[in-house]
Structures are given as structure tokens and as C-alpha cells.
Design a protein around this motif. Structure first.
Motif: not given
Ligand code: SF4
Length: 386
Positions: A253-256, A270-274, A327-332, A347-356
Motif C-alpha cells: 500500500t505504501l509503495k503504491k 516529496r516537495i510538499s512533505f519537506y 523516511q520514504e514510508m513516512a512520506q507515503a 513510531v508505528h511505521l518504524s516498528h513495522r519496518f523493524s519487525r519485518e
């Protein structure tokens, strides 16, 4: 024996039944040999339940609906409730504590994969300090490269000083850390470990920051080139073992969200995010802080493990690439939430990355191999995305 922990370590408390993503669901809990022997001979009704609830072939607890057989409807562990903490296997007793072992030393961290620990790690505002204590226990390994270990420890201190230098951007901190470990790797390859001290002095000198800053500005890419490169980086998730059944859907979903509408939409987001980050001084500071804590976490956990494979540069890449992917996942997520991102989402997306990614030796070894051989993760390539 020397024991080292990050200074926030003792603040951790498991929230058990109130946990938003309990560690007793989603992945298999492996049972150590000692507990396995104990479980086999446990008497009474509880012993019967134990034996029914273990997958003896796989050495793990059985799961029902992807939940551990002992996890009750209140999200509490029946084994803990009925038989006490001493009945838990080593995995459950230790988690989310993670120990790296070296001759005469243990380094203990909290794993980012526990959402409560992630909250503590990422919510730490001060620079992380490391506390040590010693006891009389002695040990000696049959083979341990003490000279390499000493150089890794010395260079890790310099890496921490870069990564925690809040007077420069996180991108420049990462570039300096990558540059240093790239050069250390070259000395290891040429069997010139004795030259590492000189290198550390050079990187700590005044000119290094300026020179690397110029290199970084020269390499940085935006627009379609960045889009293509980041899209190909996301491809590494397909090369990894899936630990949690819903991970492919989550990362898919995040990749999409990031890439499916093409390079122009990716760049706009990306520009809006920064812009969103820099329009608020506190938000900008917080973003840099989260990145710093991630980098320090990965370097503390993995860098000195290079004593076993001689690949410190790959360990530094693991820290930087993981941080950039998070950071990219955060942009999604920012796009999904229509222009906002808060601490709990990060926090949620960082822990998901780490868990996997972090809880599989197969995955960590695959990443090591990729970082040692794949040109998508060469120095210039990573610098271009900082
Ligand atoms: S994930 Fe962390 S907070 Fe949640 S139950 Fe496990 S150890 Fe406790």
C-alpha cells in the motif's frame, strides 16, 4: 564482563494487554532448548496444554489466527498468568531486549520492533548516551579478532559523534558516516588496519565536513532520477523473507501511494512533505531528531558485529538505507493522511519496518550481501538520495 546499554533502557515497561501490536501475534515464537526440555516434562493439566500448544517440529508455539496459542482474549499471556514469568521461554523473557555478544562484552538494546520501545527510542530528545558496568565474569572465545574489535569500537565513537552533531543536517551526518566506513573498509581489504587511527583523525578534522558537504551537493538527485532509484530500492523488500503475513499488504500500500502515479506526483509529494517539515521549526527539529535516533539505534545494534565478518561499511549502509526507507514510508503515510504526519504514525511505521526486517537472520544476511555487492547501494548511489 562489560555490559553496555543505552541510557533510556531502564525506562522501558511492557504495556502487555494494552499493547497496540503485541509481540505474541503475527510471527512465530521460537523456543530455546532448555525451555523445550522443561515443557516436555511439565506435569498436570498445564503440562498437557503446553504439549498440545507447541509445534515440536518447528520448535515454536502453535498459532491460532496468527496469535500465539497462549495469548488470551485480553491480549495477556496465559502461561505468564497461570505459571508465572519463570515458565516463559527465553525469547519471551528477553523480548524486546536484544543482546549482541563479543568476547568479554555484552551490548543490550531495546528492539525498535516493539512499538512501546520504538516510542521510547524515537521520543528521546537528548543525545543517547551509553552506560557500562562490569562484573567479574570472564570468558574467552576460541577465535576473536580483538584488534579489529578495538578499531570498530573506536570508529563507532566517531560515528556517534557525527550522527549526533546537531549543528549540521542529518543528510550530511549520514554522508560523513558513510564516507568514513567506506574508507575503513578499504583499509580492512588492504590489510592496513593500523592506518584506521590516522583516518579517524582526518575525519574528525575541520576540512572533512566541508569536503563531504561539497561532494553531497554535487551528487544529490531529484525528479525522475530520484523516483527511479527509490523505486528500485523498494525492490529489496521482495528479496526478504516475510515474517508477518500482513506485511506484503502494508508495504504494498505504501509503495503504491508513493510510486503508482509516476515521477511527477512522487516529486510533488516529496516537495510538499519537506515544505510541511520546514514551515514549522519544531516539526523540522523533530524530523531530524527521529532520523538521528534511528541511525544511532542501528549503529549501536549492528556496527560492531562487523568483527565477525569484516564488513563495517555494509553495517553503516544498513543504518542509512533503513533510515532512508523509513523516511520514504513516512512520506507515503503523509500522503495517505492528506498532508500530515505525527509522532505515533512515525513510531508505528518504524516498528513495522523493524519487525519485518530485523527479526530474521535470513533477512539481515540477505541485506548484508546486497550492500556488499549491489551497485544500487554503492557510495555515490546512496549519497545521491541524501
Ligand atoms: S510488543 Fe512490547 S509492549 Fe507489546 S506486549 Fe510485546 S514487549 Fe510488551
Amino acid at each position: 564482563m562489560q555490559y553496555t546499554i543505552p541510557h533510556y533502557y531502564n525506562k522501558f515497561h511492557c504495556v502487555a494487554g494494552a499493547c497496540s501490536d503485541t509481540c505474541c501475534a503475527g510471527w512465530f515464537i521460537m523456543i530455546d532448548d532448555r525451555s523445550r526440555r522443561r515443557y516436555r516434562t511439565q506435569k498436570g493439566e498445564f503440562g498437557e496444554r503446553l504439549r498440545r500448544s507447541i509445534d515440536w517440529k518447528n520448535n515454536s508455539f502453535k498459532q491460532y489466527n496468527r496469535r500465539c496459542a497462549f495469548l488470551n482474549k485480553d491480549n495477556l499471556c496465559d502461561m505468564y498468568v497461570e505459571a508465572g514469568p519463570e515458565m516463559l521461554c527465553k525469547t519471551c523473557r528477553d523480548y524486546p531486549r536484544h543482546t549482541e555478544e563479543y568476547e568479554g562484552a555484552r551490548e543490550i538494546s531495546l528492539s525498535l520492533s516493539c512499538e512501546e520501545a520504538a516510542r521510547l527510542i524515537l521520543g528521546t530528545r537528548e543525545k543517547v548516551r551509553f552506560l557500562t558496568k562490569e562484573d567479574d565474569r570472564e570468558e574467552s572465545y576460541e577465535y576473536f579478532d580483538f584488534l579489529l574489535y578495538t578499531k570498530l569500537m573506536d570508529s563507532r565513537d566517531v560515528l556517534f559523534s557525527f550522527l549526533q552533531n546537531r549543528s549540521i543536517s542529518c543528510s550530511l551526518r549520514m554522508a560523513m558516516a558513510l564516507g568514513l566506513t567506506h574508507d575503513i573498509q578499504r583499509r580492512i581489504r588492504k590489510d592496513r588496519l593500523y592506518k584506521v587511527d590516522e583516518l579517524l583523525k582526518r575525519y574528525a578534522g575541520e576540512g572533512a565536513e566541508k569536503a563531504i558537504g561539497a561532494k553531497l551537493a554535487d551528487r544529490r538527485i531529484t525528479g525522475p532520477a530520484r523516483f527511479e532509484k527509490m523505486l528500485s530500492w523498494f525492490g529489496i523488500f521482495q528479496k526478504l523473507e516475510v515474517l508477518n503475513a500482513d506485511w506484503p499488504r502494508y508495504i504494498g500500500t505504501l509503495k503504491k501511494l508513493l510510486f503508482d502515479e509516476g515521477a511527477a506526483v512522487y516529486e510533488d509529494n516529496r516537495i510538499s512533505f519537506y515544505r510541511y517539515l520546514i514551515e514549522d521549526e519544531e516539526r523540522k527539529k523533530q524530523w531530524e531528531l527521529w532520523s538521528e535516533q534511528l541511525l544511532v539505534y542501528f549503529v549501536f545494534t549492528y556496527y560492531c558485529g562487523a568483527v565477525y565478518d569484516g564488513q563495517p561499511y555494509a553495517k553503516m549502509k544498513l543504518a542509512v538505507v533503513s533510515t532512508l526507507l523509513i523516511q520514504e514510508m513516512a512520506q507515503a503515510v503523509f500522503k495517505m493522511r492528506e498532508g500530515r504526519l505525527d509522532f505515533s504514525e512515525f513510531v508505528h511505521l518504524s516498528h513495522r519496518f523493524s519487525r519485518e526486517v530485523e527479526h530474521s537472520d535470513q533477512n539481515l544476511n540477505a541485506l548484508d550481501r546486497i550492500f556488499c555487492t549491489d551497485s544500487r547501494f554503492g557510495l555515490d548511489s546512496i549519497l545521491s538520495l541524501l
